[in-house]
Structures are given as structure tokens and as C-alpha cells.
Design an enzyme around this catalytic site. Structure first.
Site, mmCIF file in Angstrom:
data_model
loop_
_atom_site.group_PDB
_atom_site.id
_atom_site.type_symbol
_atom_site.label_atom_id
_atom_site.label_comp_id
_atom_site.label_asym_id
_atom_site.label_seq_id
_atom_site.Cartn_x
_atom_site.Cartn_y
_atom_site.Cartn_z
ATOM 1 N N GLY A 1 0.849 -1.190 0.000
ATOM 2 C CA GLY A 1 0.000 0.000 0.000
ATOM 3 C C GLY A 1 0.883 1.237 0.000
ATOM 4 N N GLY B 1 0.528 4.605 -0.650
ATOM 5 C CA GLY B 1 -0.159 5.886 -0.776
ATOM 6 C C GLY B 1 0.628 6.901 0.026
ATOM 7 N N ALA B 2 -0.080 7.750 0.792
ATOM 8 C CA ALA B 2 0.583 8.800 1.561
ATOM 9 C C ALA B 2 1.539 8.207 2.604
ATOM 10 C CB ALA B 2 -0.479 9.676 2.226
ATOM 11 N N GLY C 1 2.448 4.923 3.137
ATOM 12 C CA GLY C 1 3.393 3.957 2.558
ATOM 13 C C GLY C 1 4.530 4.674 1.846
ATOM 14 N N ASN D 1 -4.581 3.557 11.222
ATOM 15 C CA ASN D 1 -5.345 4.119 12.336
ATOM 16 C C ASN D 1 -6.205 3.044 13.000
ATOM 17 O OD1 ASN D 1 -4.643 6.803 12.737
ATOM 18 N ND2 ASN D 1 -5.789 7.467 10.930
ATOM 19 N N LYS E 1 -5.093 8.033 20.477
ATOM 20 C CA LYS E 1 -5.192 8.564 19.108
ATOM 21 C C LYS E 1 -6.619 8.426 18.589
ATOM 22 C CE LYS E 1 -3.479 9.477 14.793
ATOM 23 N NZ LYS E 1 -2.843 8.877 13.643
ATOM 24 N N ASN F 1 -9.229 10.867 16.464
ATOM 25 C CA ASN F 1 -9.825 10.472 15.188
ATOM 26 C C ASN F 1 -11.348 10.395 15.249
ATOM 27 O OD1 ASN F 1 -7.468 10.342 13.747
ATOM 28 N ND2 ASN F 1 -7.125 8.172 14.124
ATOM 29 N N SER G 1 -8.215 13.488 7.202
ATOM 30 C CA SER G 1 -8.320 12.539 6.083
ATOM 31 C C SER G 1 -9.757 12.073 5.853
ATOM 32 C CB SER G 1 -7.391 11.349 6.291
ATOM 33 O OG SER G 1 -7.828 10.562 7.369
ATOM 34 N N GLU H 1 -12.773 5.674 6.403
ATOM 35 C CA GLU H 1 -12.427 4.699 7.450
ATOM 36 C C GLU H 1 -13.393 4.850 8.640
ATOM 37 O OE1 GLU H 1 -8.161 5.658 7.865
ATOM 38 O OE2 GLU H 1 -7.780 3.582 7.297
#
Ligand SMILES: NC(=O)c1ccc[n+]([C@@H]2O[C@H](COP(=O)([O-])OP(=O)(O)OC[C@H]3O[C@@H](n4cnc5c(N)ncnc54)[C@H](OP(=O)(O)O)[C@@H]3O)[C@@H](O)[C@H]2O)c1
Length: 287
Positions: A8, A10-11, A13, A98, A175, A179, A244, A256
């Protein structure tokens, strides 16, 4: 030298791959769904071009020493396909996502003992051309112990702060408090400035109180001041700051929601704890 695969890219990774690249020590494999001609990461310290092998089919995957999984939480099944080959000789698998269910998501694919849950904080985004822009420092938290130590060692020589914590569960739930309240941005379609509204502030405190209650029932050590700390954090951000979940909703991408709010509802049910505000957030966002 270790053989390290990133699943993965993306940002997150992309940032992980660039950190590995700057160590100059590893053989890197990027596992993606589409072919990747190049990976360029713009960091606060300069541009990093990642030199790596690229695989697009899990059937091509050979055994490596470490796998770093950085897909979105809802793509765990697809990421799991890669693990059959990459982890067949007992690789350790860092799950950099996350939520609080890192182990549960990957237990069907790899020995739970080899899974290293990771909490990451890093303002980063992937641009339409596939390049990645990292706008601030990267910090990660892992459970202290031999695997946590090995994970930190992988990044030796790169610009990342990795904290070995004695209570990872609490770190992950802490965290999650941030979120979970971030759902308010996706619900209102407004960036961080919305938290300055008095009623929105009360809503955030109510949502976080539910997370704290469920987290404590799960064994996390969360004190009563967490809600106010999270609210202060959001109120201290630039008013146009986009999280995000909001970015995904605005772009029409999947969110998510389950890993950030649904988990509170699901685990709340198992403990007999009512979580109506998070339930509302999940229901409206999913609808
Ligand atoms: N971005 C942040 O600032 C940030 C900060 C802290 C934590 N996180 C967490 O980090 C995790 C990753 O987020 P992100 O922002 O990096 O997501 P992202 O930019 O959407 O990247 C996820 C990548 O996974 C790829 N992918 C999905 N299924 C795959 C499969 N079967 N095989 C190979 N690649 C696959 C996607 O490929 P496609 O390109 O084909 O879709 C995408 O490139 C999330 O849990 C997120 O909540 C993110």
C-alpha cells in the site's frame, strides 16, 4: 540490511518507503495494485527518490524479512493476500494504520505474534500524479519489546522519531479519541475551524467521552482531561486544516468510518456501554 516490503504505497506507505530509502541499508519492495514507474517523496528536508522493486501481483511475492502494511483499514483483505508470499518464512508485519484493531485485522493472514501495531502521526498527502508530499515531522509509537526494538532499528539513520511505549493499547486509544471527533469535520463538511463553535465543541466532548468509556473497559488508561485536550488540539489547528476523513468524503472516496467510530459502537455493545453519538456519526456517514 533487511529485505523490506511496503504494502500500500499511498501517503503513509510513500513516507515509510522514503524513510527506508534514506537509511541506505535496505532492499525495498513496493507492493501496489497498479504499476508504479517511480516514487518521489517531497519531505521538509528535500526530495527523496525511492529505488525499489515494484510488484503488482501478490502471486509474485517472495519472502522478505519485514512487511510494512499501509493500506487503508478497509483494504485489509487485499493487503492480506500479499502476506501469504511475503511473510511465508516468518517475516514480522508492522501494521501502520489508524484504529485500535491492528492485530484483529491481520490475524487471519499471519501469526499474531509477528504483528507489530504502529500508531503514526504525520501530515502527508498523495498527489494525483502519485508523488507524496510530507508537510511535517513523522512520529511513530510501538509497543516496547524485541519486535518494537527491531522495528525502530529498521529506520536507524532516517529522520523519524520512534517511541517504544510501555502501553501501546493506551497510545492507540488516545489517538482514537482524536480520530473519532474528526468525524464532525466529515459530517459538517467543514475543516478544523468548525470546532470553535460552542455547540460543536460540546458534541466533540460527548463523542470523546464515549471513546474514553469504551477504551477504559478495554483496558486503556485514559483520564478525564482527554476530551478537552483533543478539543484544544483541534481549536489550535489552522482553521482550514482538513483531516483525512473529510478529504475522503469531499473526494467521494470510501471513508475509514468503521475503524474510527464504528469500532467504538461495536466494542461499546460488548461492554454494555451506550455510544449514541458515535452511532449517529457512523450511520449518517455510511448513509
Ligand atoms: N495520510 C495521513 O496523513 C495519515 C496520518 C496518520 C495515519 N494514517 C493512516 O494510515 C493508513 C494509510 O493511510 P493513507 O493516507 O496512506 O492512505 P492512502 O493514501 O489511500 O494509501 C493507501 C494505499 O493502499 C493501496 N492499496 C489498497 N489495497 C491494496 C492492495 N490490495 N495491494 C496494494 N496496495 C493497496 C492503495 O492503492 P490505490 O492507489 O490503488 O488505491 C493506496 O495507494 C490509514 O489507516 C490512515 O488512517 C494516515
Amino acid at each position: 540490511m533487511a529485505r523490506v516490503a511496503v504494502v500500500g504505497v499511498g501517503a503513509i506507505g510513500g513516507v515509510l518507503a522514503s524513510l527506508l530509502e534514506t537509511t541506505g541499508s535496505h532492499e525495498i519492495t513496493l507492493c501496489t495494485r497498479r504499476e508504479m514507474e517511480a516514487l518521489t517523496v517531497k519531505t521538509p528536508d528535500g526530495v527523496v527518490s525511492v529505488r525499489a522493486r515494484n510488484l503488482t501481483d501478490p502471486k509474485q511475492a517472495n519472502a522478505v524479512d519485514w512487511v510494512l502494511v499501509a493500506t487503508k483499514t478497509y483494504d485489509a483483505a487485499g493487503a492480506g493476500e500479499w502476506l501469504r508470499g511475503l511473510a511465508k518464512d516468518g517475516a514480522s508485519v508492522a501494521v501502520v494504520q489508524n484504529g485500535v484493531e491492528h492485530r484483529e485485522r491481520f490475524a487471519p493472514y499471519v501469526d499474531a505474534e509477528r504483528i507489530v501495531p504502529v500508531v503514526i502521526d504525520c501530515p502527508v498527502e498523495r498527489l494525483a500524479d502519485g508523488s507524496v508530499v510530507q508537510r511535517g515531522k513523522v512520529t511513530m509509537k510501538v509497543q516496547e519489546g524485541p519486535l518494537g526494538g527491531e522495528f525502530r532499528e529498521l529506520f536507524k539513520g532516517s529522520k523519524v522519531e520512534i517511541e517504544l511505549v510501555d502501553d501501546f493499547k493506551t497510545a492507540a486509544w488516545r489517538k482514537l479519541c482524536t480520530n473519532a471527533a474528526g468525524a464532525i469535520n466529515a459530517l459538517t463538511m467543514k475543516p478544523a475551524g468548525v470546532f470553535h463553535d460552542e455547540a460543536v465543541g460540546r458534541l466533540a466532548l460527548g463523542m470523546i467521552a464515549e471513546v474514553v468509556a469504551v477504551g477504559r473497559a478495554e483496558g486503556a488508561r485514559l483520564d478525564d482531561s482527554v476530551g478537552q485536550q483533543v478539543l484544544d488540539l483541534y481549536r489550535g489547528q489552522p482553521a482550514d486544516s482538513v483531516n483525512s476523513l473529510l478529504a475522503d468524503r469531499m473526494a467521494g472516496r470510501r471513508m475509514e468510518t468503521d475503524a474510527r467510530n464504528g469500532v467504538i459502537v461495536r466494542l461499546g455493545e460488548t461492554h454494555g456501554i451506550a455510544t449514541p453519538l458515535n452511532w449517529m456519526a457512523v450511520t449518517v456517514l455510511e448513509a
